[in-house]
Design a protein around this motif. Sequence first.
Motif, PDB file in Angstrom:
ATOM      1  N   GLU A  20       8.195  -5.502 -10.856  1.00 50.77           N
ATOM      2  CA  GLU A  20       8.782  -4.644  -9.819  1.00 50.77           C
ATOM      3  C   GLU A  20      10.243  -5.076  -9.626  1.00 50.77           C
ATOM      4  O   GLU A  20      10.527  -6.101  -8.974  1.00 50.77           O
ATOM      5  CB  GLU A  20       7.951  -4.787  -8.540  1.00 50.77           C
ATOM      6  N   LYS A  48       9.440  -1.379 -12.893  1.00 51.37           N
ATOM      7  CA  LYS A  48       9.349  -0.362 -11.853  1.00 51.37           C
ATOM      8  C   LYS A  48      10.532  -0.461 -10.894  1.00 51.37           C
ATOM      9  O   LYS A  48      10.987  -1.557 -10.581  1.00 51.37           O
ATOM     10  CB  LYS A  48       8.046  -0.547 -11.080  1.00 51.37           C
ATOM     11  N   GLN A  50      12.384   1.660  -7.235  1.00 44.19           N
ATOM     12  CA  GLN A  50      11.976   2.372  -6.015  1.00 44.19           C
ATOM     13  C   GLN A  50      12.904   3.551  -5.848  1.00 44.19           C
ATOM     14  O   GLN A  50      14.122   3.369  -5.787  1.00 44.19           O
ATOM     15  CB  GLN A  50      12.097   1.467  -4.784  1.00 44.19           C
ATOM     16  N   SER A 108       8.452   3.875  -7.680  1.00 42.64           N
ATOM     17  CA  SER A 108       7.616   4.401  -6.602  1.00 42.64           C
ATOM     18  C   SER A 108       8.329   5.613  -6.034  1.00 42.64           C
ATOM     19  O   SER A 108       9.563   5.631  -5.917  1.00 42.64           O
ATOM     20  CB  SER A 108       7.347   3.346  -5.531  1.00 42.64           C
ATOM     21  N   MET A 110       9.086   7.503  -2.918  1.00 41.59           N
ATOM     22  CA  MET A 110       9.064   7.153  -1.492  1.00 41.59           C
ATOM     23  C   MET A 110       9.078   8.378  -0.572  1.00 41.59           C
ATOM     24  O   MET A 110       9.198   8.232   0.638  1.00 41.59           O
ATOM     25  CB  MET A 110      10.275   6.274  -1.173  1.00 41.59           C
ATOM     26  N   LYS A 127       4.008   5.445  -8.889  1.00 40.78           N
ATOM     27  CA  LYS A 127       3.518   4.475  -7.911  1.00 40.78           C
ATOM     28  C   LYS A 127       3.720   5.046  -6.514  1.00 40.78           C
ATOM     29  O   LYS A 127       4.782   5.598  -6.203  1.00 40.78           O
ATOM     30  CB  LYS A 127       4.325   3.176  -8.065  1.00 40.78           C
ATOM     31  N   GLY A 129       3.825   3.481  -2.907  1.00 44.75           N
ATOM     32  CA  GLY A 129       3.875   2.181  -2.226  1.00 44.75           C
ATOM     33  C   GLY A 129       3.072   2.208  -0.927  1.00 44.75           C
ATOM     34  O   GLY A 129       2.706   3.282  -0.419  1.00 44.75           O
ATOM     35  N   SER A 130       2.853   1.025  -0.387  1.00 42.06           N
ATOM     36  CA  SER A 130       2.033   0.907   0.824  1.00 42.06           C
ATOM     37  C   SER A 130       2.563   1.741   1.990  1.00 42.06           C
ATOM     38  O   SER A 130       1.781   2.265   2.785  1.00 42.06           O
ATOM     39  CB  SER A 130       1.979  -0.558   1.254  1.00 42.06           C
ATOM     40  N   SER A 152      -0.776   1.673  -3.598  1.00 46.99           N
ATOM     41  CA  SER A 152      -0.911   0.385  -2.906  1.00 46.99           C
ATOM     42  C   SER A 152      -1.508   0.587  -1.525  1.00 46.99           C
ATOM     43  O   SER A 152      -1.331   1.648  -0.914  1.00 46.99           O
ATOM     44  CB  SER A 152       0.450  -0.282  -2.766  1.00 46.99           C
ATOM     45  N   CYS A 181      -2.950  -5.096  -1.510  1.00 47.46           N
ATOM     46  CA  CYS A 181      -1.579  -5.528  -1.205  1.00 47.46           C
ATOM     47  C   CYS A 181      -1.516  -5.961   0.252  1.00 47.46           C
ATOM     48  O   CYS A 181      -2.180  -5.358   1.109  1.00 47.46           O
ATOM     49  CB  CYS A 181      -0.641  -4.341  -1.461  1.00 47.46           C
ATOM     50  N   TYR A 185       6.520 -10.534   3.479  1.00 51.57           N
ATOM     51  CA  TYR A 185       7.431 -11.049   2.436  1.00 51.57           C
ATOM     52  C   TYR A 185       8.033 -12.393   2.824  1.00 51.57           C
ATOM     53  O   TYR A 185       8.934 -12.403   3.638  1.00 51.57           O
ATOM     54  CB  TYR A 185       8.565 -10.031   2.227  1.00 51.57           C
ATOM     55  N   SER A 212      -0.941  -5.985  -5.984  1.00 50.40           N
ATOM     56  CA  SER A 212       0.511  -6.028  -5.822  1.00 50.40           C
ATOM     57  C   SER A 212       0.816  -7.176  -4.862  1.00 50.40           C
ATOM     58  O   SER A 212       0.534  -7.074  -3.661  1.00 50.40           O
ATOM     59  CB  SER A 212       0.982  -4.680  -5.250  1.00 50.40           C
ATOM     60  N   HIS A 214       2.943 -10.372  -2.941  1.00 53.21           N
ATOM     61  CA  HIS A 214       4.249 -10.760  -2.390  1.00 53.21           C
ATOM     62  C   HIS A 214       4.268 -12.232  -1.998  1.00 53.21           C
ATOM     63  O   HIS A 214       5.097 -12.656  -1.185  1.00 53.21           O
ATOM     64  CB  HIS A 214       4.577  -9.897  -1.167  1.00 53.21           C
ATOM     65  N   GLU A 233       1.133  -6.338 -10.192  1.00 53.03           N
ATOM     66  CA  GLU A 233       2.547  -6.038  -9.957  1.00 53.03           C
ATOM     67  C   GLU A 233       3.158  -7.173  -9.151  1.00 53.03           C
ATOM     68  O   GLU A 233       2.607  -7.581  -8.134  1.00 53.03           O
ATOM     69  CB  GLU A 233       2.662  -4.714  -9.181  1.00 53.03           C
TER      70      GLU A 233
HETATM   71  C1  PEP Z   1       6.286  -0.607  -1.558  1.00 54.84           C
HETATM   72  C2  PEP Z   1       5.918  -0.711  -2.805  1.00 54.84           C
HETATM   73  O1  PEP Z   1       4.897  -1.437  -3.283  1.00 54.84           O
HETATM   74  P1  PEP Z   1       3.769  -2.317  -2.567  1.00 54.84           P
HETATM   75  O2  PEP Z   1       3.287  -1.590  -1.379  1.00 54.84           O
HETATM   76  O3  PEP Z   1       2.764  -2.455  -3.647  1.00 54.84           O
HETATM   77  O4  PEP Z   1       4.415  -3.600  -2.237  1.00 54.84           O
HETATM   78  C3  PEP Z   1       6.610   0.024  -3.881  1.00 54.84           C
HETATM   79  O5  PEP Z   1       6.087   0.018  -4.997  1.00 54.84           O
HETATM   80  O6  PEP Z   1       7.663   0.595  -3.616  1.00 54.84           O
END
Ligand code: PEP
Length: 372
Positions: A20, A48, A50, A108, A110, A127, A129-130, A152, A181, A185, A212, A214, A233
Amino acid sequence: MLLNDIISGKVVDSVYIIAEIGQNHQGCVETAKKMIWEAKKAGCHCVKFQKSDLPAKFTRSALDREYTSDHAWGKTYGEHKEYLEFSKDQYLQLQAHCKELNVDFTASAMDERSLEFLADLNVPFIKIGSGDANNFPLLKKASNLNLPLVISTGMQTMQTVDRIVQTMRESGKEDYALMHCVSSYPTDPEDCSLQLISVLKRRFPNVDIGYSGHELGVVISQAAVLLGARIVERHFTLDKSQKGSDHRCSLEPQELKALTTAITNFKLSSVPMSPEVIVQKLNGGEELEAALQHVESKTILPCELPCRNKLGKSIVAARNLNKGYRLQLADMAIKVSEPTGLTAEDYLDLVGKELADNIGEDEPILGSSIIN
Ligand SMILES: C=C(OP(=O)(O)O)C(=O)O
Ligand SMILES: CC(=O)N[C@H](C=O)[C@@H](O)[C@H](O)[C@H](O)COP(=O)(O)O
């Protein structure tokens, strides 16, 4: 190997690994190209990014909020995000670079406009994302594309994950995977809740489950594979000490290489393994044990609240709406809003409800905005 080889069951003895890059390229296409090359050398199958269309993802006030973080690339959040966003031409350059290096390229989506953008680029999968896992209009639209999806599930409850699976089922979508996930972070080991991988596998036996991560380091992601994750990921960086919110919990090239090598050497025929066997196999200590502690229910964890407050989506007005008007689907949008509106999951329940007040375009729709 393609993601579809895993999802279709054609390949049963490999794990698909996604580097990522996200926004760790610092807004520089040459750095992104260097990162792609390093990720390829480290043994990843995919890089990947964003992709956001800023006014489609954020409300005006969310873009205008001051961003005082040490990781800010602009005075406002909008300026910060603009700095990190690549243009179509830059996406095409990066895609061509990946083609030359024979590594999959995707991003991803968004928001709905970014989903269209990526579908046009003909990426091998999309993708979600969450932050968009509860954005059901986006999920629905994505499920109607003829492209595999990787979704995610950070910052979401099991109820929402059930609804994702139901949405896919209703669209007849079979080529998708769910990623365990935790959106914090870096994620502390005790919050990693790795056993949710087993819970998701039991609950959705026909869906491929990935991870995924972090967290810091590579051992917890290895454990995810030994529990049965078929896609991994991890954020990737050339240097963890750089400015940017994600660098610290990202892997540098040597670590990424160590992760892909370890994963490639696992014999997947003996997976899934029990947490006890995994701890033994990985010579794990307290941190691995904490990541593997018993978890049964999927909830939104306290450590995820900062990310949810900053990047979670909620319901806003798609245009100016008058008091007394009854809401229709097209009147609502799902965006990152400041302040937040009703949770994105309530979108369909609001259809037909009468407004208690005038609401301007991009303003949040709140409980108090509705006459019950
Ligand atoms: C937010 C993302 O991923 P994740 O939720 O897997 O961290 C993303 O892929 O942009
Ligand atoms: C939930 C989600 O989108 N998370 C992404 C993927 O993990 C992150 O990369 C964020 O984009 C990043 O952490 C945001 O940082 P900032 O707010 O400094 O741009």
